[in-house]
Design a protein around this motif. Sequence first.
Motif, short mmCIF file in Angstrom:
data_model
loop_
_atom_site.label_atom_id
_atom_site.label_comp_id
_atom_site.label_asym_id
_atom_site.label_seq_id
_atom_site.Cartn_x
_atom_site.Cartn_y
_atom_site.Cartn_z
N ILE A 154 75.33 37.69 50.61
CA ILE A 154 73.99 37.84 50.04
C ILE A 154 73.53 39.25 50.35
CG2 ILE A 154 71.64 36.95 50.00
CD1 ILE A 154 72.76 34.29 51.06
N ARG A 155 73.70 40.14 49.39
CA ARG A 155 73.49 41.57 49.64
C ARG A 155 72.27 42.15 48.93
NH1 ARG A 155 78.79 43.08 51.53
NH2 ARG A 155 79.23 41.36 52.95
N SER A 156 71.53 41.31 48.20
CA SER A 156 70.40 41.85 47.44
C SER A 156 69.30 40.79 47.30
CB SER A 156 70.85 42.26 46.04
OG SER A 156 71.24 41.12 45.29
N PHE A 157 68.12 41.24 46.90
CA PHE A 157 67.00 40.34 46.60
C PHE A 157 67.44 39.33 45.54
CE2 PHE A 157 63.22 38.90 44.48
CZ PHE A 157 62.24 38.83 45.46
N SER B 60 72.72 38.86 56.54
CA SER B 60 73.36 39.51 57.67
C SER B 60 73.44 41.01 57.44
CB SER B 60 74.76 38.92 57.90
OG SER B 60 75.39 39.55 59.01
N THR B 61 74.54 41.46 56.84
CA THR B 61 74.74 42.90 56.59
C THR B 61 73.57 43.50 55.81
OG1 THR B 61 77.13 42.61 56.62
CG2 THR B 61 76.29 44.59 55.55
N ALA B 62 73.10 42.79 54.79
CA ALA B 62 72.02 43.31 53.96
C ALA B 62 70.75 43.53 54.78
CB ALA B 62 71.74 42.37 52.79
N ALA B 63 70.48 42.63 55.72
CA ALA B 63 69.28 42.76 56.55
C ALA B 63 69.39 43.95 57.50
CB ALA B 63 69.04 41.47 57.34
N ASN C 136 71.25 46.63 57.06
CA ASN C 136 71.23 47.87 56.28
C ASN C 136 69.89 48.16 55.61
OD1 ASN C 136 73.91 48.38 56.92
ND2 ASN C 136 74.72 47.49 55.04
N ASN C 137 69.16 47.09 55.29
CA ASN C 137 67.88 47.24 54.59
C ASN C 137 66.88 46.21 55.12
OD1 ASN C 137 65.79 47.70 52.81
ND2 ASN C 137 66.78 46.64 51.09
N PRO C 138 66.30 46.46 56.30
CA PRO C 138 65.40 45.48 56.92
C PRO C 138 64.23 45.07 56.03
CG PRO C 138 66.03 47.16 58.52
CD PRO C 138 66.54 47.62 57.19
N GLN C 139 63.78 45.97 55.16
CA GLN C 139 62.65 45.65 54.30
C GLN C 139 62.95 44.50 53.34
OE1 GLN C 139 59.95 47.20 56.11
NE2 GLN C 139 59.24 46.79 54.02
N LEU C 140 64.23 44.27 53.10
CA LEU C 140 64.61 43.15 52.24
C LEU C 140 64.11 41.83 52.81
CD1 LEU C 140 66.20 41.97 49.83
CD2 LEU C 140 68.25 42.02 51.26
N VAL C 141 64.15 41.72 54.13
CA VAL C 141 63.67 40.50 54.79
C VAL C 141 62.19 40.31 54.50
CG1 VAL C 141 63.30 39.38 57.02
CG2 VAL C 141 65.43 40.61 56.57
N LYS C 142 61.40 41.37 54.63
CA LYS C 142 59.96 41.28 54.35
C LYS C 142 59.71 40.92 52.89
CE LYS C 142 55.60 43.75 54.98
NZ LYS C 142 55.01 43.06 53.85
N GLU C 143 60.44 41.56 51.99
CA GLU C 143 60.24 41.30 50.57
C GLU C 143 60.53 39.84 50.23
OE1 GLU C 143 62.79 44.09 48.65
OE2 GLU C 143 61.69 45.83 49.41
N SER D 75 58.48 32.59 54.80
CA SER D 75 59.35 32.88 55.94
C SER D 75 60.33 31.76 56.24
CB SER D 75 58.49 33.14 57.19
OG SER D 75 57.76 34.33 57.07
N GLU D 76 59.89 30.52 56.03
CA GLU D 76 60.75 29.39 56.40
C GLU D 76 62.06 29.37 55.62
OE1 GLU D 76 57.93 27.73 53.19
OE2 GLU D 76 57.88 29.23 54.79
N HIS D 77 62.11 30.09 54.52
CA HIS D 77 63.32 30.11 53.69
C HIS D 77 64.25 31.28 54.01
CE1 HIS D 77 61.73 26.86 51.32
NE2 HIS D 77 60.63 27.55 51.06
N ILE D 78 63.84 32.13 54.96
CA ILE D 78 64.60 33.34 55.23
C ILE D 78 65.14 33.33 56.66
CG2 ILE D 78 64.60 35.86 55.14
CD1 ILE D 78 63.89 34.35 52.46
N ASN D 79 66.45 33.35 56.77
CA ASN D 79 67.13 33.39 58.07
C ASN D 79 67.91 34.69 58.16
OD1 ASN D 79 69.88 32.97 59.58
ND2 ASN D 79 68.58 31.37 60.41
N VAL D 80 67.91 35.29 59.32
CA VAL D 80 68.74 36.48 59.55
C VAL D 80 69.84 36.12 60.55
CG1 VAL D 80 68.84 38.84 60.42
CG2 VAL D 80 66.91 38.11 59.02
N ALA D 81 71.07 36.41 60.17
CA ALA D 81 72.21 36.14 61.05
C ALA D 81 72.47 37.36 61.92
CB ALA D 81 73.46 35.83 60.21
#
Length: 246
Positions: A88-91, A108-111, A113-120, A127-133
């Motif tokens: 999962i490398r993009s929005f 994982s890698t996408a987060a 490399n681009n932490p703002q993707l998590v916020k977006e 938030s409940e749908h977004i997990n960072v590995a």
Amino acid sequence: MSFEVIPAVDMRNGKCVQLVQGVPGSEMVSLDDPVAVAKDWVSQGAKTLHLIDLDGAIDGKRKNAPIIEKIVKECKPLGMKIQVGGGIRSFENAAELLNIGVDRVILSTAAINNPQLVKELADEFGSEHINVALDSKNGKVAIDGWKKESEFTAVEMGIKFEELGAGSILFTNIDSEGLLQGVNTAPTEELAKSVSIPVIASGGVTKLDDLIALKNTGAKAVVVGSALYIGKFTLPEAINIISEDL
């Protein structure tokens, strides 16, 4: 959430596999029908399924997307929660999965490399749908299918991603992953104490006592793969021992 045991369904080249420390070619388990495997875990009492597209994680190509979609279609009506990671490398990648009914996407890698993707994604879907590995190797977070080590620790990244809106963290201790030599609880406990969002532990579970040990770290769930697949214990046994340890 109460502590939960989550079976892993890792896919590579259309099969359900278990790799040793994520290394291609190290398959200790290879089963032809991931959909049947997923439904079997449901029948054994799973409440959440952990689906990983290893081709996506290792090569960046989400080859197993059609299988994941079929698992979602057949298991969601049975009451399953489903979390998906790998490639999962993009929005757009994340949105596609959430829009077909996946409950939680794992970045994982996408987060990294681009932490703002998590916020977006958190702003758009919740938030409940977004997990960072956060996959830790030698004390540092690894990326690109565990092939590279970053300069950051899991605690540093966990705090950062909680601030950006991640709803949970999946923490894998690569140093223990797939070796069936037991768990090292210290890194998981350190992370769980550093963030207020749920930490899902992974890596090294070999025996039922390992589940209790990880529960005692403050983690909210554990993903189990190889130990279940080769019969170290059954999923009902795992669920029972966690329920008894109240």
